[in-house]
Design a protein around this motif. Structure first.
Motif, mmCIF file in Angstrom:
data_model
loop_
_atom_site.group_PDB
_atom_site.id
_atom_site.type_symbol
_atom_site.label_atom_id
_atom_site.label_comp_id
_atom_site.label_asym_id
_atom_site.label_seq_id
_atom_site.Cartn_x
_atom_site.Cartn_y
_atom_site.Cartn_z
ATOM 1 N N TYR A 40 16.775 -23.849 2.411
ATOM 2 C CA TYR A 40 17.133 -23.444 1.046
ATOM 3 C C TYR A 40 16.042 -23.825 0.050
ATOM 4 O O TYR A 40 15.762 -23.070 -0.884
ATOM 5 C CB TYR A 40 18.473 -24.072 0.632
ATOM 6 N N ASN A 41 15.416 -24.977 0.245
ATOM 7 C CA ASN A 41 14.343 -25.377 -0.661
ATOM 8 C C ASN A 41 13.166 -24.409 -0.590
ATOM 9 O O ASN A 41 12.552 -24.098 -1.609
ATOM 10 C CB ASN A 41 13.892 -26.810 -0.374
ATOM 11 N N LEU A 42 12.856 -23.914 0.609
ATOM 12 C CA LEU A 42 11.807 -22.904 0.744
ATOM 13 C C LEU A 42 12.239 -21.590 0.077
ATOM 14 O O LEU A 42 11.437 -20.939 -0.606
ATOM 15 C CB LEU A 42 11.485 -22.650 2.217
ATOM 16 N N LEU A 43 13.485 -21.215 0.279
ATOM 17 C CA LEU A 43 13.979 -19.975 -0.325
ATOM 18 C C LEU A 43 13.949 -20.046 -1.854
ATOM 19 O O LEU A 43 13.684 -19.042 -2.522
ATOM 20 C CB LEU A 43 15.397 -19.673 0.155
ATOM 21 N N LYS A 44 14.187 -21.224 -2.374
ATOM 22 C CA LYS A 44 14.181 -21.397 -3.837
ATOM 23 C C LYS A 44 12.793 -21.109 -4.414
ATOM 24 O O LYS A 44 12.663 -20.710 -5.558
ATOM 25 C CB LYS A 44 14.637 -22.813 -4.205
ATOM 26 N N SER A 46 10.822 -18.788 -3.186
ATOM 27 C CA SER A 46 10.497 -17.391 -2.893
ATOM 28 C C SER A 46 10.872 -16.489 -4.066
ATOM 29 O O SER A 46 11.575 -16.886 -4.992
ATOM 30 C CB SER A 46 11.228 -16.933 -1.631
ATOM 31 N N LYS A 47 10.424 -15.245 -3.971
ATOM 32 C CA LYS A 47 10.767 -14.282 -5.018
ATOM 33 C C LYS A 47 12.247 -13.895 -4.969
ATOM 34 O O LYS A 47 12.755 -13.250 -5.876
ATOM 35 C CB LYS A 47 9.875 -13.054 -4.932
ATOM 36 N N PHE A 48 12.948 -14.306 -3.912
ATOM 37 C CA PHE A 48 14.375 -14.010 -3.796
ATOM 38 C C PHE A 48 15.243 -15.158 -4.308
ATOM 39 O O PHE A 48 16.452 -15.187 -4.095
ATOM 40 C CB PHE A 48 14.729 -13.625 -2.354
ATOM 41 N N ASN A 49 14.620 -16.077 -5.015
ATOM 42 C CA ASN A 49 15.323 -17.189 -5.651
ATOM 43 C C ASN A 49 16.558 -16.719 -6.431
ATOM 44 O O ASN A 49 17.592 -17.371 -6.368
ATOM 45 C CB ASN A 49 14.337 -17.935 -6.559
ATOM 46 N N GLU A 58 25.399 -26.260 -8.106
ATOM 47 C CA GLU A 58 25.832 -25.084 -7.356
ATOM 48 C C GLU A 58 24.909 -24.817 -6.168
ATOM 49 O O GLU A 58 25.362 -24.397 -5.106
ATOM 50 C CB GLU A 58 25.868 -23.853 -8.261
ATOM 51 N N PHE A 59 23.615 -25.057 -6.361
ATOM 52 C CA PHE A 59 22.650 -24.863 -5.282
ATOM 53 C C PHE A 59 22.932 -25.834 -4.136
ATOM 54 O O PHE A 59 22.922 -25.453 -2.970
ATOM 55 C CB PHE A 59 21.223 -25.048 -5.822
ATOM 56 N N GLU A 60 23.219 -27.080 -4.470
ATOM 57 C CA GLU A 60 23.557 -28.081 -3.454
ATOM 58 C C GLU A 60 24.860 -27.719 -2.742
ATOM 59 O O GLU A 60 24.990 -27.903 -1.529
ATOM 60 C CB GLU A 60 23.637 -29.483 -4.069
ATOM 61 N N ALA A 61 25.816 -27.179 -3.484
ATOM 62 C CA ALA A 61 27.083 -26.746 -2.873
ATOM 63 C C ALA A 61 26.844 -25.584 -1.903
ATOM 64 O O ALA A 61 27.466 -25.525 -0.836
ATOM 65 C CB ALA A 61 28.083 -26.353 -3.961
ATOM 66 N N ALA A 62 25.931 -24.688 -2.247
ATOM 67 C CA ALA A 62 25.600 -23.572 -1.350
ATOM 68 C C ALA A 62 24.960 -24.096 -0.065
ATOM 69 O O ALA A 62 25.255 -23.603 1.029
ATOM 70 C CB ALA A 62 24.671 -22.584 -2.050
#
Length: 143
Positions: A40-44, A46-49, A58-62
Motif C-alpha cells: 500500500y505504501n508503494l501504491l500511495k 503511484s499515479k493511482f493514489n 482511513e488508509f491504515e484501515a484499508a
C-alpha cells in the motif's frame, strides 16, 4: 524467477487458484501484514493514489482490511468475514475505476516486494500466480 504479468481480455474471468497456505506458516500474520503495508505504501506513491483513502486513518484501515483478506485467503482466521462479511471483491471494487494499467501498477508493486521475502521460490510463485489472476477479475473499466 520471473513474475510475469499475464494479459487478459477485459471481462475475462480465468480460474483462480488460492495460494499455498504454507505462505502463512512461513511469514506469519505479522509478515503478511508487513507485506500488505509495504504494498500500500508503494501504491500511495503511484499515479493511482486517488483510488485509495487519502486520510491517514482511513488508509491504515484499508491496509488492515486487505491484510485480513489475504490472511483469510491463506487459510488463517476469518478476520475479513467477521469484520466485513463475505469478500465479494468484484462488488467491493465496483465503485472504483480499475483499468488494466491500474492492475499492472498494482502487480508491479508486488514484483518489487515478493522477491525480498524470506520464502522459497515455489511459495512466492504460488502467491504471485494467485495475485496475477485475482487482479484480472478486479479490472472493471476499459482504458
Amino acid at each position: 524467477m520471473e513474475l510475469k504479468i499475464s494479459d487478459y481480455q477485459f471481462g475475462e474471468r480465468p480460474e483462480v487458484t488460492k495460494p499455498s497456505p504454507e505462505i502463512l506458516s512461513v511469514l506469519g500474520e505479522s509478515g503478511i501484514r508487513k507485506l500488505i503495508d509495504e504494498h500500500y505504501n508503494l501504491l500511495k506513491l503511484s499515479k493511482f493514489n486517488p483510488l485509495f483513502p487519502q486520510e491517514d486513518e482511513e488508509f491504515e484501515a484499508a491496509k488492515l482490511r486487505s491484510s485480513d483478506f489475504f490472511i483469510q485467503i491463506l487459510g488463517g482466521p476469518e478476520y475479513f468475514n467477521k469484520n466485513r462479511g463475505q469478500p465479494k471483491m468484484i462488488n467491493r471494487h465496483a465503485n472504483f475505476k480499475i483499468t488494466k494499467e491500474a492492475r499492472t501498477v498494482w502487480l508491479e508493486c508486488y514484483q518489487i516486494l515478493l522477491p525480498k521475502l524470506d520464502m522459497s521460490e515455489e511459495l512466492i510463485l504460488s502467491f504471485w500466480n494467485y495475485l496475477n489472476v485475482f487482479s484480472s477479475w478486479m479490472v472493471n473499466s476499459k482504458e
